[in-house]
Design a protein around this motif. Structure first.
Motif, short mmCIF file in Angstrom:
data_model
loop_
_atom_site.label_atom_id
_atom_site.label_comp_id
_atom_site.label_asym_id
_atom_site.label_seq_id
_atom_site.Cartn_x
_atom_site.Cartn_y
_atom_site.Cartn_z
N ARG A 79 0.88 -1.18 0.03
CA ARG A 79 -0.21 0.01 -0.09
C ARG A 79 0.71 1.16 0.02
O ARG A 79 0.44 2.39 0.59
CB ARG A 79 -1.13 0.07 1.09
N LYS A 80 2.13 1.18 -0.65
CA LYS A 80 3.10 2.28 -0.63
C LYS A 80 2.44 3.48 -1.14
O LYS A 80 3.04 4.66 -1.02
CB LYS A 80 4.45 1.70 -1.10
N CYS A 81 1.63 3.45 -2.28
CA CYS A 81 1.21 4.49 -3.06
C CYS A 81 -0.50 4.29 -2.99
O CYS A 81 -0.81 3.53 -2.72
CB CYS A 81 1.78 4.67 -4.28
N ILE A 146 5.58 -1.23 -15.02
CA ILE A 146 6.23 -0.50 -14.05
C ILE A 146 5.64 -0.11 -12.93
O ILE A 146 6.19 -0.26 -12.06
CB ILE A 146 6.43 0.93 -14.99
N VAL A 147 4.38 0.30 -12.83
CA VAL A 147 3.46 0.05 -11.66
C VAL A 147 2.56 -1.16 -11.61
O VAL A 147 2.06 -1.66 -12.75
CB VAL A 147 2.56 1.35 -11.39
N LYS A 148 2.47 -1.71 -10.53
CA LYS A 148 1.55 -3.10 -10.28
C LYS A 148 0.17 -2.94 -10.23
O LYS A 148 -0.61 -3.79 -10.33
CB LYS A 148 2.18 -3.85 -9.33
N CYS A 149 -0.35 -1.62 -10.02
CA CYS A 149 -1.65 -1.64 -9.59
C CYS A 149 -2.24 -0.39 -10.66
O CYS A 149 -1.61 0.54 -11.17
CB CYS A 149 -2.02 -0.58 -8.22
N ALA A 173 7.77 6.13 -9.11
CA ALA A 173 8.83 6.10 -8.07
C ALA A 173 8.47 5.08 -6.83
O ALA A 173 9.57 4.40 -6.51
CB ALA A 173 9.08 7.44 -7.46
N SER A 174 7.43 5.12 -6.36
CA SER A 174 7.04 4.13 -5.44
C SER A 174 7.34 2.70 -5.78
O SER A 174 7.77 1.77 -4.94
CB SER A 174 5.59 4.37 -4.75
N CYS A 175 6.78 2.55 -7.11
CA CYS A 175 6.69 1.12 -7.36
C CYS A 175 7.81 0.38 -8.21
O CYS A 175 8.12 -0.86 -8.24
CB CYS A 175 5.53 0.86 -8.50
N ARG A 176 8.84 1.43 -8.54
CA ARG A 176 9.77 0.87 -9.36
C ARG A 176 10.73 0.00 -8.86
O ARG A 176 11.12 -0.99 -9.86
CB ARG A 176 10.68 2.22 -9.69
S1 SF4 Z 1 1.47 0.73 -7.64
FE1 SF4 Z 1 3.12 -0.33 -6.64
S2 SF4 Z 1 3.84 0.93 -5.01
FE2 SF4 Z 1 1.80 1.65 -5.47
S3 SF4 Z 1 0.47 0.19 -4.01
FE3 SF4 Z 1 0.64 -1.02 -5.92
S4 SF4 Z 1 2.37 -2.38 -5.69
FE4 SF4 Z 1 2.50 -0.69 -4.20
#
Ligand code: SF4
Length: 263
Positions: A79-81, A146-149, A173-176
């Motif tokens: 839940r970093k972003c 690049i981003v997982k969500c 930047a959070s997901c990279r």
């Molecule tokens: S997009 Fe990446 S950094 Fe953001 S919540 Fe999903 S896995 Fe975490």
């Protein structure tokens, strides 16, 4: 000019004409999205183990699979972003732990959010056909984003189709680091950035995809020692919007194939 010389001259020009006609036919053969399969080269690429004899591929890939599974658990809990609270399912990545090529897009969309797998919508189906025509598949290679969500334009309504947007620089930047870890674990021979967003993020440039595509660059993941060859090409969704781009992608895939055959 002797009779023999005239004959040789004619034969050389006939060969050149045939070569030009073959090139023209190859461009015309992929004028429709459904025609990728017809361009399929019957010669399969060597498998990863054939291409790297002497490596204990199965033990190594089992270890990579275990570490990828652990990383996937981290992503499932992440839940970093803000995207973490909005998604239905993260699309971690799919493919082989011993992939030779990692294809990288920008982020999941509507279908990917539902299925938890990258490139499963219409663009993903076209990507599958492009891979098949290149002698590759999503089982033998690796596909990630690049981003997982799913970055949504309107997070209050995840059921809305077309509710997509590009990931923000903060989300990227959070997901990279997840993508960097995937690259360092799998250690593919090369990376292919699918589309302008992925190419710009990985190359740190604002150049357009039309200028970037088809040329080998390098990407060094955080924590890595050696850069990986990276080639940008158009995103399959761009081909669905503009079929004229298919000839360029086919040119890029032929270059990828040449790279893998000599790597
Ligand atoms: S997009 Fe990446 S950094 Fe953001 S919540 Fe999903 S896995 Fe975490």
């Amino acid at each position: 000019m002797t009779q023999k010389t005239v004959g040789e001259f004619a034969a050389a020009h006939t060969r050149e004409l045939a070569r030009l006609l073959r090139g023209l036919r190859a461009r015309l053969e992929i004028a429709d999205p459904d025609d990728w399969a017809r361009a399929e080269d019957p010669r399969p690429l060597p498998s990863a183990s054939e291409a790297a004899p002497g490596v204990c591929a199965s033990a190594e890939s089992a270890s990579v699979e275990i570490r990828l599974a652990k990383l996937k658990e981290d992503v499932l809990a992440c839940r970093k972003c803000p995207l973490g609270a909005q998604r239905l399912n993260p699309a971690f990545g799919v493919g082989s732990a011993s992939a030779r090529v990692m294809f990288i897009g920008e982020g999941p969309g509507y279908e990917e959010d539902r299925q938890g797998e990258p490139f499963v919508g219409k663009a993903g189906q076209l990507l599958d056909r492009i891979l098949a025509a290149t002698g590759l598949s999503r089982k033998t290679e690796y596909i990630a984003n690049i981003v997982k969500c799913h970055p949504m334009a309107d997070p209050s309504d995840p059921s809305k189709r077309g509710n997509d947007r590009q990931p923000s620089p903060e989300e990227t930047a959070s997901c990279r680091h997840y993508l960097d870890e995937q690259i360092l674990l799998i250690r593919p021979r090369c990376l292919v950035a699918l589309g302008a967003v992925a190419a710009r993020v990985l190359l740190g440039t604002q150049e357009g995809i039309t200028r970037l595509r088809g040329r080998w660059r390098e990407y060094l993941p955080a924590g890595g020692e050696d850069p990986f060859p990276l080639m940008p090409t158009f995103h399959p969704a761009a081909l669905l919007r503009d079929p004229n781009l298919k000839a360029d992608v086919w040119t890029d895939m032929k270059e990828l194939k040449r790279f893998l055959e000599k790597a």
